[in-house]
Design an enzyme around this catalytic site. Structure first.
Site, short mmCIF file in Angstrom:
data_model
loop_
_atom_site.label_atom_id
_atom_site.label_comp_id
_atom_site.label_asym_id
_atom_site.label_seq_id
_atom_site.Cartn_x
_atom_site.Cartn_y
_atom_site.Cartn_z
N PRO A 204 0.81 -1.22 0.00
CA PRO A 204 0.00 0.00 0.00
C PRO A 204 0.85 1.27 0.00
O PRO A 204 0.35 2.34 -0.31
CB PRO A 204 -0.84 -0.11 1.28
CG PRO A 204 -0.34 -1.29 2.03
CD PRO A 204 0.57 -2.08 1.16
N GLU B 264 1.72 -7.64 7.98
CA GLU B 264 1.93 -6.19 7.87
C GLU B 264 3.00 -5.88 6.82
O GLU B 264 3.47 -4.75 6.74
CB GLU B 264 2.33 -5.61 9.23
CG GLU B 264 1.33 -5.87 10.34
CD GLU B 264 -0.04 -5.21 10.10
OE1 GLU B 264 -0.07 -4.01 9.83
OE2 GLU B 264 -1.06 -5.94 10.18
N ARG C 64 -2.71 -8.59 -21.08
CA ARG C 64 -3.54 -8.24 -22.24
C ARG C 64 -2.82 -7.31 -23.22
O ARG C 64 -3.30 -7.10 -24.33
CB ARG C 64 -4.89 -7.64 -21.79
CG ARG C 64 -4.79 -6.31 -21.13
CD ARG C 64 -6.15 -5.84 -20.62
NE ARG C 64 -7.03 -5.36 -21.67
CZ ARG C 64 -6.94 -4.17 -22.26
NH1 ARG C 64 -5.98 -3.34 -21.93
NH2 ARG C 64 -7.80 -3.82 -23.20
N ASP D 88 -8.95 1.33 -26.51
CA ASP D 88 -9.28 1.72 -25.14
C ASP D 88 -9.32 3.23 -25.03
O ASP D 88 -9.83 3.79 -24.08
CB ASP D 88 -8.22 1.22 -24.15
CG ASP D 88 -8.35 -0.26 -23.90
OD1 ASP D 88 -9.36 -0.85 -24.31
OD2 ASP D 88 -7.42 -0.83 -23.31
C1 JQB Z 1 0.53 -7.13 3.23
C2 JQB Z 1 -0.58 -5.81 1.81
C3 JQB Z 1 -1.25 -4.61 -0.15
C4 JQB Z 1 0.63 -6.14 -0.26
C5 JQB Z 1 -1.19 -3.14 -3.12
C6 JQB Z 1 -3.04 -2.00 -1.98
O1 JQB Z 1 0.88 -4.09 3.92
C7 JQB Z 1 -0.01 -3.90 4.89
N1 JQB Z 1 0.21 -2.83 5.68
C8 JQB Z 1 -0.65 -2.54 6.64
C9 JQB Z 1 -1.78 -3.32 6.81
C10 JQB Z 1 -2.02 -4.41 5.99
C11 JQB Z 1 -1.12 -4.72 5.02
C12 JQB Z 1 -1.42 -5.93 4.17
N2 JQB Z 1 -0.51 -6.27 3.11
C13 JQB Z 1 1.15 -7.25 2.00
C14 JQB Z 1 0.44 -6.43 1.10
C15 JQB Z 1 -1.44 -4.92 1.21
C16 JQB Z 1 -0.24 -5.23 -0.89
C17 JQB Z 1 -2.10 -3.58 -0.75
C18 JQB Z 1 -2.04 -2.94 -1.99
N3 JQB Z 1 -0.51 -3.34 -4.01
N4 JQB Z 1 -3.66 -2.06 -0.81
N5 JQB Z 1 -3.10 -2.99 -0.06
N6 JQB Z 1 -3.39 -1.11 -2.95
#
Ligand code: JQB
Length: 261
Positions: free
Chosen positions: A88, A115, A157, A172
């Site tokens: 994230p 996490e 794609r 697109d």
């Molecule tokens: C663990 C992920 C995403 C990979 C993308 C997106 O990373 C975290 N940090 C805090 C709380 C929960 C997590 C969970 N987590 C690995 C992981 C979340 C990707 C992710 C993502 N790409 N949202 N979340 N846009």
């Protein structure tokens, strides 16, 4: 293109056997290899996580299984993949990034859970291969697996010969990169009337110029309604008088008509 995916949930990738990506794999356009991170653990419980240094909630992925996995999947001294780590806190994944990644020979996706992954894994991998931390958007998933499915579909794609219809990719948008500035308008198919709702008459007219104009109007209106921030990326030099009127009517006079005309 070769794709390696490392995850503690290899079963998540069953959808890659289906549809466009499944066909691309069967025909040899795509070589997808899914790896279980736990195969690089050595303890009875196949442990991949541990408590976070500094305290706090949840667990963090241990670096050792990741180090061994990357050493085996992308051995030193050979070809080098581009590594993609969904998180994230990554850079936003966009259509432009999908196009850039579709031009690579080899991608390696590292799926975190809990996490996230101990930060030293990306730091060390970066000394051996290009690494990009990428985010799908401003929401929180439970892990990287679904993000990888999304990215693989967006990239797949774009590969030559994956979409049956070569035009579908280019169309697109109205122009290269336009999908980054204008949303698509509505689409219709037969029958011409359904549950009392008619298809817009213009689409049945056979007047291709008028149809193109109508589609552009709808795209401008939809973009103004759903993604007004995209209007700022439009090249003002590419907006004609009619475009400016449509945008002004949609409540965006700053992209639309000036008082003089
Ligand atoms: C663990 C992920 C995403 C990979 C993308 C997106 O990373 C975290 N940090 C805090 C709380 C929960 C997590 C969970 N987590 C690995 C992981 C979340 C990707 C992710 C993502 N790409 N949202 N979340 N846009």
């Amino acid at each position: 293109m070769r794709l390696d995916i490392i995850s503690i949930f290899p079963e998540y990738f069953a959808p890659l056997d289906v549809s466009l990506i499944g066909k691309a794999r069967r025909t040899g356009t795509l070589d997808v290899r899914v790896h279980d991170l736990r195969s690089w653990t050595h303890d009875r419980h196949r442990t991949v996580d541990d408590t976070p240094y500094g305290g706090g909630p949840g667990m963090v992925m241990k670096p050792e299984p990741w180090g061994e996995a990357l050493d085996e999947v992308a051995p030193a001294g050979g070809a080098v993949p581009r590594m993609i780590v969904p998180t994230p806190s990554g850079r936003p994944f966009t259509q432009a990034m999908a196009a850039e990644l579709a031009a690579e020979d080899w991608l390696l996706f590292a799926c975190g859970r809990y996490e996230g992954i101990d930060s030293r894994v990306v730091a060390e991998a970066s000394t051996r291969m290009p690494v990009s931390e990428v985010s799908l958007g401003d929401f929180v998933l439970a892990g990287g697996e679904v993000a990888v499915l999304v990215m693989v579909e967006a990239i797949g794609r774009l590969l030559p010969g994956v979409l049956g219809n070569a035009e579908s990719v280019a169309d697109d948008s109205f122009a290269p990169g336009a999908m980054e500035s204008l949303l698509e308008g509505p689409v219709y198919t037969k029958p011409p009337e359904w549950r009392g709702r008619a298809v817009p008459e213009i689409l049945l007219s056979g007047n291709h110029g008028a149809i193109a104009r109508w589609r552009r109007d709808e795209a401008l209106r939809r973009t103004a309604a759903h993604r007004p921030e995209l209007l700022g990326r439009l090249d003002p030099g590419k907006l004609d008088k009619h475009d400016r009127k449509v945008l002004a009517d949609a409540g965006f006079p700053e992209h639309g008509e000036d008082m003089a005309n």
